[in-house]
Design a protein around this motif. Sequence first.
Motif, PDB file in Angstrom:
ATOM      1  N   SER A 233     -98.213  -0.248  19.751  1.00  0.00           N
ATOM      2  CA  SER A 233     -96.788  -0.532  19.547  1.00  0.00           C
ATOM      3  C   SER A 233     -96.542  -2.028  19.685  1.00  0.00           C
ATOM      4  CB  SER A 233     -95.932   0.250  20.556  1.00  0.00           C
ATOM      5  OG  SER A 233     -96.168   1.632  20.460  1.00  0.00           O
ATOM      6  N   SER A 235     -95.707  -6.072  18.762  1.00  0.00           N
ATOM      7  CA  SER A 235     -94.583  -6.769  18.138  1.00  0.00           C
ATOM      8  C   SER A 235     -94.692  -6.682  16.620  1.00  0.00           C
ATOM      9  CB  SER A 235     -94.596  -8.239  18.574  1.00  0.00           C
ATOM     10  OG  SER A 235     -93.883  -9.042  17.668  1.00  0.00           O
ATOM     11  N   ASP A 236     -93.538  -6.628  15.941  1.00  0.00           N
ATOM     12  CA  ASP A 236     -93.570  -6.536  14.485  1.00  0.00           C
ATOM     13  C   ASP A 236     -93.977  -7.838  13.816  1.00  0.00           C
ATOM     14  OD1 ASP A 236     -91.302  -8.038  14.881  1.00  0.00           O
ATOM     15  OD2 ASP A 236     -89.905  -6.595  14.020  1.00  0.00           O
ATOM     16  N   LYS A 237     -94.272  -8.861  14.624  1.00  0.00           N
ATOM     17  CA  LYS A 237     -94.797 -10.122  14.087  1.00  0.00           C
ATOM     18  C   LYS A 237     -96.268 -10.323  14.438  1.00  0.00           C
ATOM     19  CE  LYS A 237     -90.291 -12.423  14.606  1.00  0.00           C
ATOM     20  NZ  LYS A 237     -89.583 -13.548  15.264  1.00  0.00           N
ATOM     21  N   GLY A 262     -96.813  -0.205  15.463  1.00  0.00           N
ATOM     22  CA  GLY A 262     -96.349  -1.579  15.479  1.00  0.00           C
ATOM     23  C   GLY A 262     -97.233  -2.547  14.726  1.00  0.00           C
ATOM     24  N   SER A 263     -96.900  -3.836  14.879  1.00  0.00           N
ATOM     25  CA  SER A 263     -97.577  -5.010  14.330  1.00  0.00           C
ATOM     26  C   SER A 263     -97.249  -5.227  12.857  1.00  0.00           C
ATOM     27  CB  SER A 263     -99.088  -4.949  14.526  1.00  0.00           C
ATOM     28  OG  SER A 263     -99.676  -4.053  13.619  1.00  0.00           O
ATOM     29  N   LEU A 264     -97.412  -6.461  12.433  1.00  0.00           N
ATOM     30  CA  LEU A 264     -97.245  -6.810  11.025  1.00  0.00           C
ATOM     31  C   LEU A 264     -98.476  -6.402  10.231  1.00  0.00           C
ATOM     32  CD1 LEU A 264     -95.642  -8.254   8.784  1.00  0.00           C
ATOM     33  CD2 LEU A 264     -96.740 -10.387   9.505  1.00  0.00           C
ATOM     34  N   GLY A 288     -95.475   3.225   9.036  1.00  0.00           N
ATOM     35  CA  GLY A 288     -95.183   1.847   8.655  1.00  0.00           C
ATOM     36  C   GLY A 288     -93.889   1.727   7.881  1.00  0.00           C
ATOM     37  N   LYS A 290     -90.894  -1.633   6.384  1.00  0.00           N
ATOM     38  CA  LYS A 290     -90.723  -3.031   5.990  1.00  0.00           C
ATOM     39  C   LYS A 290     -91.959  -3.498   5.230  1.00  0.00           C
ATOM     40  CE  LYS A 290     -87.622  -3.956   9.871  1.00  0.00           C
ATOM     41  NZ  LYS A 290     -87.354  -4.775  11.079  1.00  0.00           N
ATOM     42  N   GLN A 292     -95.101  -3.835   6.757  1.00  0.00           N
ATOM     43  CA  GLN A 292     -96.262  -3.581   7.611  1.00  0.00           C
ATOM     44  C   GLN A 292     -97.488  -3.194   6.784  1.00  0.00           C
ATOM     45  OE1 GLN A 292     -94.103  -0.792  10.506  1.00  0.00           O
ATOM     46  NE2 GLN A 292     -95.733  -1.660  11.779  1.00  0.00           N
ATOM     47  N   ARG A 429     -88.229   5.782  14.855  1.00  0.00           N
ATOM     48  CA  ARG A 429     -88.622   5.294  13.536  1.00  0.00           C
ATOM     49  C   ARG A 429     -87.932   6.031  12.400  1.00  0.00           C
ATOM     50  NH1 ARG A 429     -93.052   1.778  13.410  1.00  0.00           N
ATOM     51  NH2 ARG A 429     -92.418   1.600  11.235  1.00  0.00           N
TER      52      ARG A 429
END
Length: 440
Positions: A233, A235-237, A262-264, A288, A290, A292, A429
């Motif tokens: 989970s 960061s989304d960056k 999570g994660s980019l 996923g 956006k 991702q 989500r």
Amino acid sequence: MTTATASRYTAEYQSIAPALPGQSLTWLQQLRSEALASFSVHGFPSLREEDWRYTNVSAIEKKLFKPVAGLTAGTVDADWLRQHQLEDAWSIVLVDGHFSAELSVLDGLPESVSVMSMAEALNAQSALLERYLGRAVAGEDNSFIAFNTAWFTDGLFVHVPAGQALAKPVQLLHVVTQAETLAATRHVIILYDSAEAQVIETFVGLGQAYLSAAVTEVFVGPNAELTLYKQQSESDKAYHFGGIYVKQARDARFRHHNFAFGSLLARNDIHADLDHASECELNGLFVGGKRQHIDNHTRINHLEPRGSSREVYKGVLDDRARGVFQGRVIVAQDAQNTDSEMNNRNLLLSDDAEIDTKPQLEIYADDVKCGHGVTVGQLDEKSIFYLQSRCVDEETARNMLTFAFANEMVDKVKIKDLHDRLLEQLLARFPQEGVKKEWL
């Protein structure tokens, strides 16, 4: 990765090497030196490599992620940490790649069991670690492993003696608090004959761009049983690489539950080598949205007769997210009477979502039972119509069907606290209309 970028990391390595654990151990310094030399030549994986053809890690070139010194690791709010720390479990907390004694909970461990940070184990259990560290990944062709071997700052060491069954799970909680941090951690889990344990890896971050690189080496002894959970989970960056490499002895049982939210950009490798009559079960869910990108790469290697393996991975992708599943089962010539099944099911919620799936069976024995199945599609319109005929509006029907598809994997988790936290994250989500937690 270009040679120039690899050189940047290599040059930076010289400044951080003196602070890495195990400086007095000749065998470890040789291992790190060989890994650094390999990474300096190859850099990070490229799209030219077959196992990485769907995942481009060149974005890492734009930043130089650096490990932080133990004394400069960030602070973590206790109330925030409790949201991720399981209640009925022993826990090792790593903050920015370093063990935090004040945040960890290890009281009540059996005296015969060793659960400690990797830095501590390199001092207290160096002779034992020399026999295991780097052994499960030997022969693996992945420069992320070499990168981790050279750069790791800490990790988890678990040693369970013969016949010992741990009464509670062990949670390894990774927390990253600072931007542009490299959190490189190495873990070794050893179960001797007839031992039993459950280990949970949890990865979280505080909304920053960072690189998390964790390699876990697992050794499951004869008739021993290990269940390993992973909740990613980040960061989304963030960027995430997680590799789990398992050596199973005769009659050993290994189960893995992998949840990627999570994660980019995330890459998960799970490789298992099975001995005579070993059992391996791999379950996974990746969700996923956006932009991702989540890549899952599994390999089950049946080396001896009468082994069995079961694998089920599900993906749910929305917006412009992209998922990858590469599952590979290898049955050696001597591995007669192997029984193996692999299934990958994927649900695309938008026209722009994408999945690349590549199941592989390599069978060199002639008396086996092996099969695989793959599906990629959208929600079944007949099922939506059925719910609408029962006075459920279309949007709610879609939400209910999507949740039910994903929740099947969460329901496989038998640790209640972990199950409930995964359920909360899954609910977060998806739109809440039509799905109530109290119904579940």
